[in-house]
Design a protein around this motif. Structure first.
Motif, PDB file in Angstrom:
ATOM      1  N   PRO A   1       0.804  -1.239   0.000  1.00 19.05           N
ATOM      2  CA  PRO A   1       0.000   0.000   0.000  1.00 19.05           C
ATOM      3  C   PRO A   1       0.830   1.280   0.000  1.00 19.05           C
ATOM      4  CG  PRO A   1      -0.909  -1.588   1.553  1.00 19.05           C
ATOM      5  CD  PRO A   1       0.408  -2.136   1.095  1.00 19.05           C
ATOM      6  N   LEU A   2       2.069   1.198   0.490  1.00 14.64           N
ATOM      7  CA  LEU A   2       2.921   2.394   0.508  1.00 14.64           C
ATOM      8  C   LEU A   2       3.323   2.826  -0.902  1.00 14.64           C
ATOM      9  CD1 LEU A   2       5.292   1.602   3.525  1.00 14.64           C
ATOM     10  CD2 LEU A   2       3.257   3.064   3.490  1.00 14.64           C
ATOM     11  N   ALA A   3       3.104   1.951  -1.898  1.00 17.25           N
ATOM     12  CA  ALA A   3       3.409   2.315  -3.286  1.00 17.25           C
ATOM     13  C   ALA A   3       2.515   3.449  -3.772  1.00 17.25           C
ATOM     14  CB  ALA A   3       3.244   1.097  -4.197  1.00 17.25           C
ATOM     15  N   VAL A   4       1.342   3.611  -3.144  1.00 12.16           N
ATOM     16  CA  VAL A   4       0.429   4.679  -3.585  1.00 12.16           C
ATOM     17  C   VAL A   4       0.985   6.067  -3.234  1.00 12.16           C
ATOM     18  CG1 VAL A   4      -1.894   5.634  -3.387  1.00 12.16           C
ATOM     19  CG2 VAL A   4      -1.569   3.147  -3.497  1.00 12.16           C
ATOM     20  N   PRO A   5       1.297   6.357  -1.960  1.00 13.94           N
ATOM     21  CA  PRO A   5       1.899   7.681  -1.697  1.00 13.94           C
ATOM     22  C   PRO A   5       3.271   7.844  -2.346  1.00 13.94           C
ATOM     23  CG  PRO A   5       1.926   6.337   0.296  1.00 13.94           C
ATOM     24  CD  PRO A   5       1.068   5.622  -0.694  1.00 13.94           C
ATOM     25  N   ALA A   6       4.055   6.753  -2.409  1.00 13.87           N
ATOM     26  CA  ALA A   6       5.372   6.852  -3.057  1.00 13.87           C
ATOM     27  C   ALA A   6       5.205   7.175  -4.539  1.00 13.87           C
ATOM     28  CB  ALA A   6       6.150   5.559  -2.872  1.00 13.87           C
ATOM     29  N   GLY A   7       4.230   6.544  -5.188  1.00 11.21           N
ATOM     30  CA  GLY A   7       3.971   6.846  -6.595  1.00 11.21           C
ATOM     31  C   GLY A   7       3.515   8.275  -6.790  1.00 11.21           C
ATOM     32  N   GLY A   8       2.708   8.782  -5.857  1.00  9.73           N
ATOM     33  CA  GLY A   8       2.292  10.175  -5.935  1.00  9.73           C
ATOM     34  C   GLY A   8       3.465  11.131  -5.815  1.00  9.73           C
ATOM     35  N   LEU A   9       4.388  10.823  -4.909  1.00 12.86           N
ATOM     36  CA  LEU A   9       5.587  11.660  -4.767  1.00 12.86           C
ATOM     37  C   LEU A   9       6.469  11.585  -6.008  1.00 12.86           C
ATOM     38  CD1 LEU A   9       6.420  10.841  -1.047  1.00 12.86           C
ATOM     39  CD2 LEU A   9       5.765  13.088  -1.941  1.00 12.86           C
ATOM     40  N   LEU A  10       6.504  10.411  -6.650  1.00 14.29           N
ATOM     41  CA  LEU A  10       7.292  10.284  -7.877  1.00 14.29           C
ATOM     42  C   LEU A  10       6.687  11.124  -8.999  1.00 14.29           C
ATOM     43  CD1 LEU A  10       9.709   9.005  -9.236  1.00 14.29           C
ATOM     44  CD2 LEU A  10       8.311   7.002  -9.772  1.00 14.29           C
ATOM     45  N   VAL A  11       5.355  11.223  -9.038  1.00 15.36           N
ATOM     46  CA  VAL A  11       4.711  12.120 -10.002  1.00 15.36           C
ATOM     47  C   VAL A  11       5.165  13.557  -9.764  1.00 15.36           C
ATOM     48  CG1 VAL A  11       2.487  13.124 -10.708  1.00 15.36           C
ATOM     49  CG2 VAL A  11       2.692  10.657 -10.375  1.00 15.36           C
ATOM     50  N   ARG A  12       5.215  13.955  -8.503  1.00 11.86           N
ATOM     51  CA  ARG A  12       5.663  15.321  -8.171  1.00 11.86           C
ATOM     52  C   ARG A  12       7.125  15.537  -8.566  1.00 11.86           C
ATOM     53  NH1 ARG A  12       4.286  19.862  -5.060  1.00 11.86           N
ATOM     54  NH2 ARG A  12       5.880  20.592  -3.612  1.00 11.86           N
ATOM     55  N   LEU A  13       7.962  14.518  -8.386  1.00 15.59           N
ATOM     56  CA  LEU A  13       9.351  14.622  -8.835  1.00 15.59           C
ATOM     57  C   LEU A  13       9.420  14.743 -10.351  1.00 15.59           C
ATOM     58  CD1 LEU A  13      11.047  11.988  -6.490  1.00 15.59           C
ATOM     59  CD2 LEU A  13      11.387  14.470  -6.445  1.00 15.59           C
ATOM     60  N   PHE A  14       8.526  14.034 -11.052  1.00 22.08           N
ATOM     61  CA  PHE A  14       8.506  14.146 -12.509  1.00 22.08           C
ATOM     62  C   PHE A  14       8.100  15.557 -12.936  1.00 22.08           C
ATOM     63  CE2 PHE A  14       6.889  13.816 -16.780  1.00 22.08           C
ATOM     64  CZ  PHE A  14       7.749  12.908 -17.384  1.00 22.08           C
ATOM     65  N   ILE A  15       7.170  16.181 -12.205  1.00 21.80           N
ATOM     66  CA  ILE A  15       6.775  17.551 -12.517  1.00 21.80           C
ATOM     67  C   ILE A  15       7.966  18.496 -12.348  1.00 21.80           C
ATOM     68  CG2 ILE A  15       5.303  19.476 -11.811  1.00 21.80           C
ATOM     69  CD1 ILE A  15       3.834  17.297 -13.332  1.00 21.80           C
ATOM     70  N   ILE A  16       8.772  18.255 -11.321  1.00 20.36           N
ATOM     71  CA  ILE A  16       9.970  19.078 -11.134  1.00 20.36           C
ATOM     72  C   ILE A  16      10.930  18.865 -12.302  1.00 20.36           C
ATOM     73  CG2 ILE A  16      12.000  19.452  -9.671  1.00 20.36           C
ATOM     74  CD1 ILE A  16      10.246  18.734  -7.259  1.00 20.36           C
ATOM     75  N   GLN A  17      11.132  17.612 -12.706  1.00 16.83           N
ATOM     76  CA  GLN A  17      11.973  17.339 -13.874  1.00 16.83           C
ATOM     77  C   GLN A  17      11.395  18.010 -15.117  1.00 16.83           C
ATOM     78  OE1 GLN A  17      12.948  13.174 -14.668  1.00 16.83           O
ATOM     79  NE2 GLN A  17      13.050  13.594 -16.854  1.00 16.83           N
ATOM     80  N   HIS A  18      10.088  17.956 -15.254  1.00 15.48           N
ATOM     81  CA  HIS A  18       9.386  18.588 -16.373  1.00 15.48           C
ATOM     82  C   HIS A  18       9.653  20.097 -16.396  1.00 15.48           C
ATOM     83  CE1 HIS A  18       5.678  20.958 -17.223  1.00 15.48           C
ATOM     84  NE2 HIS A  18       5.645  20.266 -18.341  1.00 15.48           N
ATOM     85  N   ASP A  19       9.575  20.749 -15.226  1.00 16.89           N
ATOM     86  CA  ASP A  19       9.859  22.183 -15.164  1.00 16.89           C
ATOM     87  C   ASP A  19      11.317  22.480 -15.502  1.00 16.89           C
ATOM     88  OD1 ASP A  19       7.262  22.608 -14.466  1.00 16.89           O
ATOM     89  OD2 ASP A  19       7.667  23.415 -12.472  1.00 16.89           O
ATOM     90  N   CYS A  20      12.216  21.592 -15.081  1.00 17.82           N
ATOM     91  CA  CYS A  20      13.633  21.756 -15.457  1.00 17.82           C
ATOM     92  C   CYS A  20      13.783  21.731 -16.970  1.00 17.82           C
ATOM     93  CB  CYS A  20      14.479  20.656 -14.820  1.00 17.82           C
ATOM     94  SG  CYS A  20      14.681  20.789 -13.030  1.00 17.82           S
ATOM     95  N   GLY A  21      13.043  20.839 -17.629  1.00 20.76           N
ATOM     96  CA  GLY A  21      13.096  20.748 -19.085  1.00 20.76           C
ATOM     97  C   GLY A  21      12.633  22.026 -19.766  1.00 20.76           C
ATOM     98  N   HIS A  22      11.713  22.738 -19.130  1.00 22.71           N
ATOM     99  CA  HIS A  22      11.249  24.022 -19.665  1.00 22.71           C
ATOM    100  C   HIS A  22      12.162  25.175 -19.261  1.00 22.71           C
ATOM    101  CE1 HIS A  22       7.507  22.889 -21.555  1.00 22.71           C
ATOM    102  NE2 HIS A  22       7.121  22.208 -20.488  1.00 22.71           N
ATOM    103  N   GLY A  23      13.179  24.882 -18.431  1.00 22.56           N
ATOM    104  CA  GLY A  23      14.073  25.933 -17.970  1.00 22.56           C
ATOM    105  C   GLY A  23      13.427  26.871 -16.982  1.00 22.56           C
ATOM    106  N   SER A  24      12.388  26.390 -16.257  1.00 17.83           N
ATOM    107  CA  SER A  24      11.633  27.284 -15.388  1.00 17.83           C
ATOM    108  C   SER A  24      11.827  27.016 -13.901  1.00 17.83           C
ATOM    109  CB  SER A  24      10.135  27.166 -15.706  1.00 17.83           C
ATOM    110  OG  SER A  24       9.635  25.876 -15.368  1.00 17.83           O
TER     111      SER A  24
END
Length: 272
Positions: free
Chosen positions: A32-55
């Motif tokens: 069950p801990l995969a659910v919050p961990a997966g949510g945090l990984l989505v947030r890390l991907f958003i940060i990577q995504h913003d890095c890709g935009h240079g923002s």
């Protein structure tokens, strides 16, 4: 940097806890801990995504290095994805430039012109179970292991992907040594990646696939109209908005991709 800390540290703690539980015979309790961990990984991907935009950071070099570091967790090659995603932003809603960083979409006329088997393949592809439940984890776990950097030289794309794959294998091997086998590592790695892929796949789908979304032929296409009319405003509860890095404000993001996720809400409020 506070975003990196309040996302990365809980993510690593949850993964370490899951790994310890799986290695000591409590694998089902760890799942069950995969659910919050997966949510945090989505947030890390958003940060990577913003890095890709240079923002995300003021420095271009800082954005690129942070984005590449986070790719070890998101298992997504940074430079290739960055290039493909930039093309997606430049062509969203343009019927003449479909196929880069988007979900395959046909007009009704194009669909009706297809042979019966091609229609069936299209309907299967668009089925939520195949597109998101199966397709999203498949994309991140397997397809991202191949070079797909649009506009990047073939050798460079291969070098980036192979370097990331080698570092992922080395990291998984080290974790397997620490956990006493590869089983506990896969028990953590696969569910967490799958949960994040399901969330991310659904978000990417609803961002541009909805009833009144704007699609235009090349001669009528307008960037601003496509950004505001072809990108959704996905209203989420505050806790889910935090996990998804405000990406539901996708119309604002497409209008100006240099706005980082932590300023999207205030930018939308100012515009309103």
């Amino acid at each position: 940097m506070r975003q990196v800390a309040d996302t990365l540290l809980p993510y690593l703690i949850l993964c370490a806890l899951m790994l310890g539980m799986a290695a000591n015979g409590y694998a089902l309790l760890a799942l069950p801990l995969a659910v919050p961990a997966g949510g945090l990984l989505v947030r890390l991907f958003i940060i990577q995504h913003d890095c890709g935009h240079g923002s995300f950071l003021p420095s271009r070099r800082g954005n690129d290095w942070l984005g590449r570091a986070l790719s070890l967790l998101t298992v997504t090659p940074y430079d290739g994805w960055k290039r493909a995603h930039a093309l997606h932003h430049a062509s969203t809603g343009d019927l003449s430039r479909r196929g880069t960083g988007d979900i395959h979409t046909l007009t009704v006329r194009e669909y009706l012109a297809l042979p019966r088997m091609s229609r069936l393949r299209y309907r299967l592809y668009r089925n939520p179970f195949i597109l998101i439940v199966i397709g999203s984890p498949l994309n991140f776990l397997l397809l991202q292991r191949l070079p797909s950097g649009v506009g990047i030289p073939w050798r460079t794309a291969w070098r980036e992907v192979l370097a990331l794959d080698a570092m992922l294998l080395a990291g998984l091997a080290l974790l397997a040594l620490a956990a006493g086998g590869v089983g506990p590592v896969l028990w953590v790695f696969l569910p967490v990646i799958s949960v994040a892929a399901w969330i991310g796949g659904w978000l990417f789908y609803v961002q541009h696939q909805y009833e009144e979304t704007v699609w235009e032929e090349a001669d009528a296409w307008d960037f601003h109209r496509a950004a505001l009319g072809g990108s959704s405003y996905y209203v989420l509860p505050r806790v889910l908005q935090w996990f998804t890095g405000n990406v539901g404000l996708h119309h604002v993001h497409h209008l100006n991709s240099r706005i980082p996720n932590y300023r999207l809400q205030s930018s939308a409020a100012s515009a309103a």
